[in-house]
Design a protein around this motif. Structure first.
Motif, PDB file in Angstrom:
ATOM      1  N   UNK A 237      38.300  14.916  19.730  1.00 52.03           N
ATOM      2  CA  UNK A 237      37.302  14.264  18.885  1.00 52.03           C
ATOM      3  C   UNK A 237      37.831  14.075  17.465  1.00 52.03           C
ATOM      4  N   UNK A 238      38.577  15.074  16.960  1.00 49.66           N
ATOM      5  CA  UNK A 238      39.172  14.942  15.637  1.00 49.66           C
ATOM      6  C   UNK A 238      40.207  13.829  15.603  1.00 49.66           C
ATOM      7  N   UNK A 239      40.993  13.692  16.685  1.00 50.89           N
ATOM      8  CA  UNK A 239      41.996  12.624  16.731  1.00 50.89           C
ATOM      9  C   UNK A 239      41.337  11.250  16.727  1.00 50.89           C
TER      10      UNK A 239
ATOM     11  N   UNK B  48      44.340  17.983  11.142  1.00 45.35           N
ATOM     12  CA  UNK B  48      44.363  17.423   9.810  1.00 45.35           C
ATOM     13  C   UNK B  48      44.722  15.944   9.831  1.00 45.35           C
ATOM     14  N   UNK B  49      43.935  15.131   9.153  1.00 49.55           N
ATOM     15  CA  UNK B  49      44.139  13.675   9.113  1.00 49.55           C
ATOM     16  C   UNK B  49      44.728  13.309   7.751  1.00 49.55           C
TER      17      UNK B  49
ATOM     18  N   UNK C 151      39.609  20.593   4.923  1.00 52.79           N
ATOM     19  CA  UNK C 151      39.995  21.364   6.109  1.00 52.79           C
ATOM     20  C   UNK C 151      39.259  20.833   7.342  1.00 52.79           C
ATOM     21  N   UNK C 152      39.955  20.714   8.470  1.00 52.63           N
ATOM     22  CA  UNK C 152      39.322  20.219   9.703  1.00 52.63           C
ATOM     23  C   UNK C 152      38.182  21.134  10.140  1.00 52.63           C
TER      24      UNK C 152
ATOM     25  N   UNK D 137      31.496  17.957  22.181  1.00 55.81           N
ATOM     26  CA  UNK D 137      32.056  18.444  20.918  1.00 55.81           C
ATOM     27  C   UNK D 137      31.247  19.599  20.338  1.00 55.81           C
ATOM     28  N   UNK D 138      30.029  19.842  20.867  1.00 52.15           N
ATOM     29  CA  UNK D 138      29.165  20.901  20.338  1.00 52.15           C
ATOM     30  C   UNK D 138      29.085  22.109  21.252  1.00 52.15           C
TER      31      UNK D 138
END
Length: 448
Positions: free
Chosen positions: A39-41, A70-71, A85-86, A273-274
């Protein structure tokens, strides 16, 4: 080989290209954490596709995402990139991470590992994790004490038939909700929250246990609401509460929370994601249950105001100088029964605030010891219960004294006298073997 976003400066607009880039070997995570990182990607790719590069020409460090989620944006050579911070477990999203873009336009590589490196030291919540564990121990200790007192109180209510009435039935169900709430949270803390391996693997049973905890929390507050509803009803409609009110309380206290918890579980369970870390992190979806809880507390405030108004009205009709003291005492006793003490801490202090630690400790003690307070006030300090226990103890002593007399005497004589002036009846007993005067039986009941 990974996908990265690069900027095509020779054409109008921006284009997404595939570029061969050396990146650190991504760590191996459990499946649920893979979902979080995926999901972060996706979020990072979407962000990079929308944000134009401020760099038009020359060498620079390309935008990318690392194995921590980290993006990183395009960065000029010789500068440090800074990001929030992620949002992953043990990371403080209010802190920042840094990454160096070297003079030759490449991200800094750790000479010891030969891999690109970013500084996430400020993201780690070491102190917060330690504090959280301490709060959990406070919760467990308070719940254990409450459970002991509640179980004893419930046993007293069940044991004596003299205490069986609608009011006590409401109390018993409230006590049961406290017991189930305490037990479920103790299991959740011991089996899941304090076990890092369980939190990482995120088995189904710990997710189910989380939902069970939420159900009993809502049930507990609903039974507090039922206490207020019952008291207000019998005060307004004296001797006319009926069984419908009790049946309604069963529906409100046990069935309604089941509907809310099931709805919460279905909606949150559908959002992958939760669902990481045994659903330990807070979610806005919990307002499915928190909303009715806040509403019930608000209505209980109105119930309390009406009950106190009616009580003061009745006290004014009595020739007693201590009316204010009695009304104040009744109000203070009703506050924990209706759960209104939770209104003392409506807003959580900001992270890092001097009051933050005090707030968490106070909340831990308040929630875990709530059952102990209620059982103390409505059982162990209840005059009706105390009189009943005293009477039973006197009967027990009388029976023991009778057994002692029978074992030490071959003949027991009892007789009754009536005082002609007061019409008071007294019963005496005497023995042939013991050279003692007759003893009035009522003295045993008075503890003599």
């Amino acid at each position: 080989m990974v996908k990265e976003l690069t900027i095509d400066t020779e054409q109008k607009g921006y284009t997404l290209h595939e570029k061969a880039t050396e990146v650190p070997t991504r760590r191996s995570y459990p499946q649920q954490f893979e979902i979080v990182f995926n999901a972060l990607r996706e979020k990072c790719i979407e962000q990079h596709s929308k944000d134009p590069s401020p760099i038009k020409d020359g060498i620079y460090c390309n935008r990318t995402m690392d194995h921590w989620g980290g993006c990183w944006p395009d960065t000029y050579p010789g500068q440090f990139a800074q990001i929030q911070c992620p949002d992953i477990i043990t990371f403080d999203t209010n802190s920042v991470a840094y990454r160096e873009c070297t003079a030759n336009g490449t991200w800094y590589v750790n000479p010891k590992t030969g891999k690109t490196w970013a500084n996430y030291s400020m993201c780690l919540r070491k102190v917060q994790v330690t504090d959280d564990i301490n709060y959990i121990y406070i919760f467990i200790g308070g719940f254990v004490l409450s459970l002991l007192m509640l179980i004893i109180s419930l046993g007293i209510f069940i044991r004596f038939k003299q205490l069986r009435c609608d009011r006590i039935s409401i109390h018993k169900n409230l006590f049961l909700s406290y017991i189930f709430t305490g037990m479920s949270w103790i299991f959740y803390y011991v089996l899941a929250a304090l076990d890092g391996n369980v939190m990482l693997s995120n088995p189904i049973w710990c997710q189910v246990l989380h939902v069970i905890c939420q159900y009993f929390v809502v049930s507990n507050f609903m039974w507090m609401f039922c206490e207020g509803l019952y008291l207000n009803t019998i005060m307004v409609f004296a001797f006319n509460s009926g069984k419908r009110l009790i049946i309604s309380c069963y529906g409100i206290g046990w069935v309604f929370p089941l509907i809310l918890a099931s709805l919460y579980a279905m909606i949150r369970g559908s959002d992958k994601t939760s669902t990481a870390a045994c659903w330990m992190s807070e979610s806005n979806l919990q307002w499915i249950m928190y909303g009715p809880i806040v509403l019930s507390l608000s209505i209980n405030v109105l119930f309390l105001a009406n009950i106190v108004r009616l009580l003061v009205t009745k006290l004014r009709q009595m020739p007693d100088a201590n009316q204010t003291r009695k009304a104040t005492r009744a109000t203070l006793i009703l506050i924990p029964l209706l759960g209104l003490q939770y209104l003392l801490f409506p807003v959580r202090p900001e992270t890092g605030s001097p009051l933050e630690n005090f707030y968490h400790i106070a909340i831990a003690l308040l929630i875990s010891l709530q059952g102990a307070f209620v059982s103390l006030m409505y059982c162990f300090c209840n005059s009706e219960v105390l009189q009943l226990l005293k009477r039973k103890w006197s009967q027990h002593r009388l029976m023991r004294s009778g057994k002692l007399l029978r074992s030490t005497s071959t003949h027991i004589t009892t007789y009754t006298t009536i005082d002609p002036a007061t019409n008071v009846t007294s019963t005496y007993c005497s023995t042939a073997r013991l050279n003692e005067p007759a003893v009035e039986l009522s003295r045993f009941e008075n503890g003599v």
